[in-house]
Design an enzyme around this catalytic site. Structure first.
Site, PDB file in Angstrom:
ATOM      1  N   GLU A  35     -26.051 -53.637   9.345  1.00 23.69           N
ATOM      2  CA  GLU A  35     -27.442 -53.594   9.991  1.00 23.69           C
ATOM      3  C   GLU A  35     -27.087 -54.013  11.195  1.00 23.69           C
ATOM      4  OE1 GLU A  35     -30.805 -55.533   8.234  1.00 23.69           O
ATOM      5  OE2 GLU A  35     -32.182 -54.552   9.746  1.00 23.69           O
ATOM      6  N   ARG A 260     -20.023 -63.897  -0.980  1.00 21.56           N
ATOM      7  CA  ARG A 260     -19.882 -64.129   0.666  1.00 21.56           C
ATOM      8  C   ARG A 260     -19.228 -65.111   0.927  1.00 21.56           C
ATOM      9  NH1 ARG A 260     -24.828 -62.303   2.129  1.00 21.56           N
ATOM     10  NH2 ARG A 260     -24.913 -63.125   4.326  1.00 21.56           N
ATOM     11  N   LYS A 270     -26.872 -64.194  10.178  1.00 26.75           N
ATOM     12  CA  LYS A 270     -27.494 -63.409  11.422  1.00 26.75           C
ATOM     13  C   LYS A 270     -28.880 -63.969  11.866  1.00 26.75           C
ATOM     14  CE  LYS A 270     -26.404 -59.225  10.185  1.00 26.75           C
ATOM     15  NZ  LYS A 270     -26.664 -57.662  10.438  1.00 26.75           N
TER      16      LYS A 270
END
Ligand code: ATP
Ligand code: MG
Length: 550
Positions: A35, A260, A270
């Site tokens: 994104e 992850r 982020k």
């Protein structure tokens, strides 16, 4: 369980081999779907390496797809930065695509769901929708708008698209099951109203699809065969499959999840990194203390080291935290094999060679480059070892600096550097004998006097810098910005994560390009900073604190 000579090395590769054997898939098509609401971090590198390298391994292709469905947080600059980072890692996307290019298709799929009686417009407020959702142990409640007619739903969806509904005034929800034990299946919102211009579609849209609806459609349109994401999406997979099934997609993509990457002494999300940037705690997304790819690049970490690290960590479902020291080990291995070496003196004391003329000038030839006895560690390009060795000339004159710790007036046993009457080799040059030294009134050594000798053997080797031509540089030692600990990360920020010192350096440091990791002998690996160009950031320490069984 090899396939066409390919040996799978993780559970997803096993699945791919099965799919190729069974014929579900003929060509592997994957994607990396960031994104564009921030810069990539090393966790993204893990996902990118996995997707690009797996596709490559199976002779397939991997797209870079910007998942740009939320115009409020995303912009074109982040897209550019992400592409730059991906190429820096060494990957060239088969196609560079944008979810926003599929908005028409997504809207058509939503209309299809409405027509099938599988989606409805809800006028409830976000608050009410939340309250009707139920809990993990109790079923949710049907919305009073759930049984609207197809006609009414189509008309209202149209109204949403025309811009006649304010933000949050209505949503389109999938009609699935408010009693599902999986909360994601309780009539999830699939479209919302957002009066915000999009960096690619401008003012064309004021409705935007939600991730869980958009993502499977993006995969479908690109004929993705293996859509891989992180474990937190595991519970969303039933919804992913529901969308694929009910939008009548023939070529069904499948979603697989892996753990992850998380690392010690590092915040990775982020959202947190953005907070560090916005609050000015760091000087940007590329601050050399950040785990972003741009930060690591500015710090002097070679891309190869990041790829090697991601390969070493591998892919699994079990979530674990990787020791940041393991990452530093990969960086050190890479730099040890490739980095140029420079002589730098952080704590200088003057040294005069008294038996050579004032105008004596000698140029010492040094070979630059790494220690070529060490095999190059990265998987991508083992041939890097064959980089031609270049030479650099270093001026040596009567007046030098050496490091204070390389001389002791009253040495303990076992000290092998310069001592009164003792011999030491000037690195890359001749051997000198110490014939005297001066001190100030506090007893600190201010100058050392030596004589050039014809000796051929000395135990100690000391590095030096020519006094007349020395460059003054700043050196910055970096430590963890957010060390592990309890409480909110903002309370753990290390105010002393940069320690600035100065040093005298051989003149050649002036030619080191920004961001290139080099070794300062006996001190560490450093790279010139991009913003403060007389400063060198420490990439990693010289010695490993991490013991591996590699
Ligand atoms: P963050 O949680 O850091 O904000 P994100 O998941 O929101 O990251 P995206 O841009 O949506 O960021 O991620 C793009 C891809 O990278 C996704 O497939 C995601 O699963 C993957 N990814 C994100 N963070 C990690 C991580 N720490 N380790 C491995 N893969 C990750
Ligand atoms: Mg995300």
């Amino acid at each position: 369980m090899d396939f066409a000579g390919i040996t799978p090395t993780n559970f997803i590769e096993n699945i791919i081999v099965d799919d190729l054997k069974s014929g579900r898939v003929n060509n592997v098509v994957m994607r990396f779907p960031p994104e564009p609401n921030g810069r990539l971090h090393i966790g993204h590198a893990k996902a990118a390496c996995f997707n690009f390298m797996t596709a490559q391994k199976f002779g397939g292709k991997c797209n870079l797809r910007f998942d740009d469905t939320n115009p409020v947080k995303e912009d074109a600059d982040f897209c550019d930065q992400i592409l730059y980072d991906i190429r820096w890692l060494g990957f060239e996307p088969a196609d560079i695509l944008y979810a926003s290019s599929y908005f028409d298709y997504m809207r058509d799929c939503a209309v299809k769901l409405i027509e099938k009686g599988l989606a409805y417009i809800d006028d409830s407020t976000p608050e009410q929708i939340k309250n009707m959702r139920g809990t993990l142990t109790s079923a949710g409640e049907n919305s009073p708008f759930r049984n609207r007619s197809v006609r009414e739903n189509l008309a209202l969806f149209d109204k949403m698209q025309r811009g006649d509904v304010k933000d949050g005034g209505m949503v389109l929800r999938a009609k699935i099951d408010m009693a599902s034990p999986n909360m994601n299946m309780r009539d999830p919102v699939i479209y919302r109203v957002l009066h915000a211009p999009h960096h690619r579609t401008g003012d064309k849209w004021c409705i935007y699809p939600m991730y869980d609806f958009a993502h499977p459609l993006e995969d479908a349109i690109e004929h993705i065969t293996h859509s891989c994401c992180t474990m937190e999406f595991e519970d969303h997979r039933p919804l992913y499959d529901w969308v694929i099934d009910n939008c009548d997609i023939a070529d069904k993509p499948h979603q697989y999840e892996f753990a992850r990457l998380s690392m010690t002494d590092t915040v990775m999300s982020k959202r947190y990194l953005k907070q560090l940037v916005d609050s000015g705690i760091v000087d940007g997304w590329d601050d050399p203390r950040m785990p972003t790819l741009s930060g690591l690049r500015r710090r002097g970490v070679p891309a190869h080291a990041i790829v090697a690290f991601c390969n070493e960590v591998g892919l699994a479902k079990a979530v674990g935290t990787v020791d940041t020291a393991q990452f530093h080990d990969c960086v050190r291995d890479e730099l040890n094999a490739t980095a140029k070496r420079y002589m730098v003196v952080p704590d200088p004391v003057e040294l005069d060679i008294i038996n050579i003329p004032d105008d004596f000038e000698n140029f010492v030839e040094v070979t630059e480059g790494g220690d070529y006895s060490v095999p190059h560690p990265t998987a991508i390009d083992p041939e890097v070892n064959n980089t031609p060795v270049v030479t650099r000339r270093i001026r040596l004159s009567k007046r030098l600096y050496i490091n204070r710790e390389d001389f002791m007036a009253d040495p303990p046993k076992g000290y092998h550097r310069l001592v009164p009457n003792g011999l030491a080799r000037l690195k890359n040059s001749f051997i000198v004998r110490c014939v005297g030294f001066d001190t100030d009134d506090k007893g600190n050594v201010t100058r050392i006097r030596v004589e050039k000798t014809d000796e051929v053997k000395a135990k100690g080797v000391i590095q030096w810098v020519d006094r007349d031509t020395a460059a003054d540089i700043k050196i910055k030692s970096l430590s963890a910005l957010v060390p592990d600990g309890d409480g909110d990360f903002t309370e753990r920020i290390n105010a002393n994560s940069i320690a600035v010192g100065s040093a005298k350096a051989e003149r050649g440091v002036n030619d080191i390009p920004v961001g290139e990791g080099v070794q300062f002998f006996r001190i560490g690996y450093f790279a010139r900073d991009a913003k403060e160009t007389d400063a060198f950031n420490q990439v990693v320490e010289l010695k490993s604190s991490y013991k591996t069984t590699k």
